[in-house]
Write an enzyme that holds these catalytic residues in place. Structure first.
Site, PDB file in Angstrom:
ATOM      1  N   ASP A 159      28.170 -36.492   4.415  1.00 41.21           N
ATOM      2  CA  ASP A 159      27.656 -37.698   4.970  1.00 41.21           C
ATOM      3  C   ASP A 159      26.669 -38.529   4.117  1.00 41.21           C
ATOM      4  O   ASP A 159      26.473 -39.641   4.003  1.00 41.21           O
ATOM      5  CB  ASP A 159      26.908 -37.300   6.369  1.00 41.21           C
ATOM      6  CG  ASP A 159      27.983 -36.403   7.405  1.00 41.21           C
ATOM      7  OD1 ASP A 159      28.689 -37.179   8.040  1.00 41.21           O
ATOM      8  OD2 ASP A 159      27.653 -35.273   7.457  1.00 41.21           O
ATOM      9  N   HIS A 187      25.848 -33.378  12.103  1.00 44.72           N
ATOM     10  CA  HIS A 187      27.303 -33.949  11.577  1.00 44.72           C
ATOM     11  C   HIS A 187      28.218 -34.286  12.483  1.00 44.72           C
ATOM     12  O   HIS A 187      29.224 -33.377  13.168  1.00 44.72           O
ATOM     13  CB  HIS A 187      27.838 -32.711  10.779  1.00 44.72           C
ATOM     14  CG  HIS A 187      29.245 -33.075  10.152  1.00 44.72           C
ATOM     15  ND1 HIS A 187      29.594 -34.233   9.155  1.00 44.72           N
ATOM     16  CD2 HIS A 187      30.457 -32.758  10.638  1.00 44.72           C
ATOM     17  CE1 HIS A 187      30.770 -34.245   8.963  1.00 44.72           C
ATOM     18  NE2 HIS A 187      31.279 -33.602   9.689  1.00 44.72           N
TER      19      HIS A 187
HETATM   20  P1  NAX Z   1      42.384 -26.684   8.068  1.00 42.49           P
HETATM   21  O1  NAX Z   1      43.235 -26.555   9.289  1.00 42.49           O
HETATM   22  O2  NAX Z   1      43.530 -27.351   7.024  1.00 42.49           O
HETATM   23  O3  NAX Z   1      42.214 -25.169   7.326  1.00 42.49           O
HETATM   24  C1  NAX Z   1      41.458 -24.329   8.358  1.00 42.49           C
HETATM   25  C2  NAX Z   1      41.695 -22.807   8.105  1.00 42.49           C
HETATM   26  O4  NAX Z   1      40.811 -22.091   8.641  1.00 42.49           O
HETATM   27  C3  NAX Z   1      43.191 -22.646   8.362  1.00 42.49           C
HETATM   28  O5  NAX Z   1      43.850 -22.164   7.267  1.00 42.49           O
HETATM   29  C4  NAX Z   1      43.078 -21.490   9.251  1.00 42.49           C
HETATM   30  O6  NAX Z   1      43.856 -20.429   9.492  1.00 42.49           O
HETATM   31  C5  NAX Z   1      41.501 -20.816   9.061  1.00 42.49           C
HETATM   32  N1  NAX Z   1      40.914 -20.184  10.013  1.00 42.49           N
HETATM   33  C6  NAX Z   1      40.839 -20.556  11.365  1.00 42.49           C
HETATM   34  N2  NAX Z   1      40.199 -19.669  12.079  1.00 42.49           N
HETATM   35  C7  NAX Z   1      39.986 -18.682  11.237  1.00 42.49           C
HETATM   36  C8  NAX Z   1      39.004 -17.536  11.239  1.00 42.49           C
HETATM   37  N3  NAX Z   1      38.418 -17.194  12.451  1.00 42.49           N
HETATM   38  N4  NAX Z   1      38.648 -16.897   9.942  1.00 42.49           N
HETATM   39  C9  NAX Z   1      39.145 -17.383   8.782  1.00 42.49           C
HETATM   40  N5  NAX Z   1      40.049 -18.293   8.911  1.00 42.49           N
HETATM   41  C10 NAX Z   1      40.147 -19.334  10.009  1.00 42.49           C
HETATM   42  O7  NAX Z   1      40.950 -27.503   8.047  1.00 42.49           O
HETATM   43  P2  NAX Z   1      40.582 -28.090   6.995  1.00 42.49           P
HETATM   44  O8  NAX Z   1      40.744 -29.492   6.784  1.00 42.49           O
HETATM   45  O9  NAX Z   1      40.152 -27.290   5.663  1.00 42.49           O
HETATM   46  O10 NAX Z   1      38.757 -28.070   7.767  1.00 42.49           O
HETATM   47  C11 NAX Z   1      38.114 -27.040   8.004  1.00 42.49           C
HETATM   48  C12 NAX Z   1      37.092 -27.621   8.792  1.00 42.49           C
HETATM   49  O11 NAX Z   1      36.182 -28.199   7.931  1.00 42.49           O
HETATM   50  C13 NAX Z   1      37.391 -28.052  10.153  1.00 42.49           C
HETATM   51  O12 NAX Z   1      36.647 -27.687  11.331  1.00 42.49           O
HETATM   52  C14 NAX Z   1      36.970 -29.393   9.674  1.00 42.49           C
HETATM   53  O13 NAX Z   1      36.824 -30.053  11.123  1.00 42.49           O
HETATM   54  C15 NAX Z   1      35.384 -29.324   9.179  1.00 42.49           C
HETATM   55  N6  NAX Z   1      35.191 -30.612   8.440  1.00 42.49           N
HETATM   56  C16 NAX Z   1      33.625 -30.452   8.120  1.00 42.49           C
HETATM   57  C17 NAX Z   1      32.894 -31.400   7.552  1.00 42.49           C
HETATM   58  C18 NAX Z   1      31.552 -31.497   7.350  1.00 42.49           C
HETATM   59  O14 NAX Z   1      31.206 -32.432   6.731  1.00 42.49           O
HETATM   60  N7  NAX Z   1      30.864 -30.475   7.947  1.00 42.49           N
HETATM   61  C19 NAX Z   1      33.881 -32.421   6.754  1.00 42.49           C
HETATM   62  C20 NAX Z   1      35.269 -32.266   6.675  1.00 42.49           C
HETATM   63  C21 NAX Z   1      36.193 -31.474   7.750  1.00 42.49           C
HETATM   64  O15 NAX Z   1      36.381 -32.237   8.670  1.00 42.49           O
END
Ligand code: NAX
Length: 324
Positions: A159, A187
């Site tokens: 952000d 966020h």
């Molecule tokens: P993806 O869905 O591509 O990848 C997430 C991965 O996490 C998957 O491979 C899944 O199998 C794994 N996962 C789920 N539960 C788990 C657990 N208990 N232990 C270990 N691995 C686990 O998502 P991606 O685009 O990489 O985004 C990840 C997260 O970042 C999401 O929650 C998203 O909303 C968040 N974001 C946060 C941002 C921020 O500024 N704070 C910005 C970007 C993003 O939107």
């Protein structure tokens, strides 16, 4: 050569980690002279995909990578970890209410908080990226009673960087000319990107942009940037999120160049009482962050800071029973 540091990354087969792990391995986070051991965590059904990521990391022949651990056991992933980037989270499924999402993530982050408490280095620095990032960070820290809550942070740097980029573009200057940008709060769409203290190439931002642009264009654009990326790309921010995570950790470990925004435990500063992970302006030095105190807050800012604080208090209330 320095001793290697252990860096845990969760959600390691996901799209953010597909950029993040490679940049960390290349030395972008801790520098080109710091060897790393990558400890990658995924859920069991994603272990095949994670093996593919490990194969690609190996194929890069990164000089700094000493070892790669790939596991579905948090106790293994966080063992002796010096840094943890908690990226994996439960996305919102069809028909899922906000409360269900908070609870599903609370379950993940309480388990990971406990594993960090029991197995990580006592000096670990934790960054939560997975959403809802601030409240997930709160849950993890509450489940790690042996560690200082200040060792847990939430990512607001994307952000912050988005706000810098918008202002630089508007004023025809470079992002490096933008100083004292602050994004307060959560966020989420209630975050408050604040230009009151900001300058561009030494000139106060408010001397360069119209109030109307600030209130009706800049603030909503930064707040809604994640949705705009999804609309354009058909997928959520990934490389920019990874880059922001690297900025956050690098500055925390090695020092920041001026003010940056970090989601950290509220301590009463700026009237935000303890109990939530609130984004404040901080300066990082000697491996620590410190809140920048004494900034004037006018009525406009006060209203927006209260609104984003209120949302964080509501998120907390929804998971209160899981706070350990
Ligand atoms: P993806 O869905 O591509 O990848 C997430 C991965 O996490 C998957 O491979 C899944 O199998 C794994 N996962 C789920 N539960 C788990 C657990 N208990 N232990 C270990 N691995 C686990 O998502 P991606 O685009 O990489 O985004 C990840 C997260 O970042 C999401 O929650 C998203 O909303 C968040 N974001 C946060 C941002 C921020 O500024 N704070 C910005 C970007 C993003 O939107």
């Amino acid at each position: 050569m320095k001793d290697p540091v252990r860096i845990a990354i969760t959600g390691a087969a996901g799209q953010i980690s597909y950029s993040l792990a490679f940049r960390i391995a290349a030395g972008d986070m801790l520098g080109p002279d710091q060897p790393v051991i990558l400890q990658l965590l995924e859920i069991t059904p994603a272990m095949d995909a994670l093996q593919g990521v490990v194969m690609e990391l190996n194929d890069c022949a990164f000089p700094l990578v000493q070892e790669i651990v790939a596991t579905d056991d948090p106790n293994v992933a966080f063992k002796d970890a010096d840094f943890a980037l908690l990226v994996g989270a439960r996305p919102r499924g069809p028909g899922m209410e906000r409360k269900d999402l908070l609870e599903a993530n609370a379950a993940i982050f309480s388990v990971q908080g406990k594993a960090i408490n029991d197995h990580a280095s006592r000096d670990i620095r934790v960054l939560v990226v997975g959403n809802p990032a601030n409240t997930n960070a709160l849950i993890a820290s509450c489940n790690a009673p042996d560690l200082d809550p200040g060792q847990f942070t939430a990512m607001m740097r994307l952000d912050h960087n988005r706000a810098k980029s918008q202002l630089a573009e508007k004023t025809g200057k470079h992002v490096t000319d933008v100083e004292k940008m602050i994004v307060w709060g959560n966020h989420s769409a209630t975050q408050y990107p604040d230009l009151a203290h900001c300058s561009v190439a030494g000139t106060p931002a408010f001397d360069l942009v119209e109030r109307d642009w600030y209130e009706n264009d800049f603030i909503p654009t930064v707040q809604q940037r994640g949705a705009a990326i999804i609309k354009a790309r058909g997928a959520s921010s990934a490389a920019s999120a990874a880059s922001a995570a690297i900025d956050h950790m690098r500055d925390w470990a090695l020092g920041s160049d001026g003010i940056v925004s970090m989601g950290i435990p509220s301590d009463g500063s700026y009237g935000v009482e303890p109990g939530i992970m609130f984004s404040y302006p901080v300066i990082c030095k000697d491996g620590k962050y410190e809140i920048v105190q004494g900034l004037a807050v006018d009525a406009f800012s006060q209203d927006r800071m209260k609104a984003t604080e209120q949302e964080l208090r509501e998120e907390r209330a929804a998971v209160e029973h899981l706070l350990g």
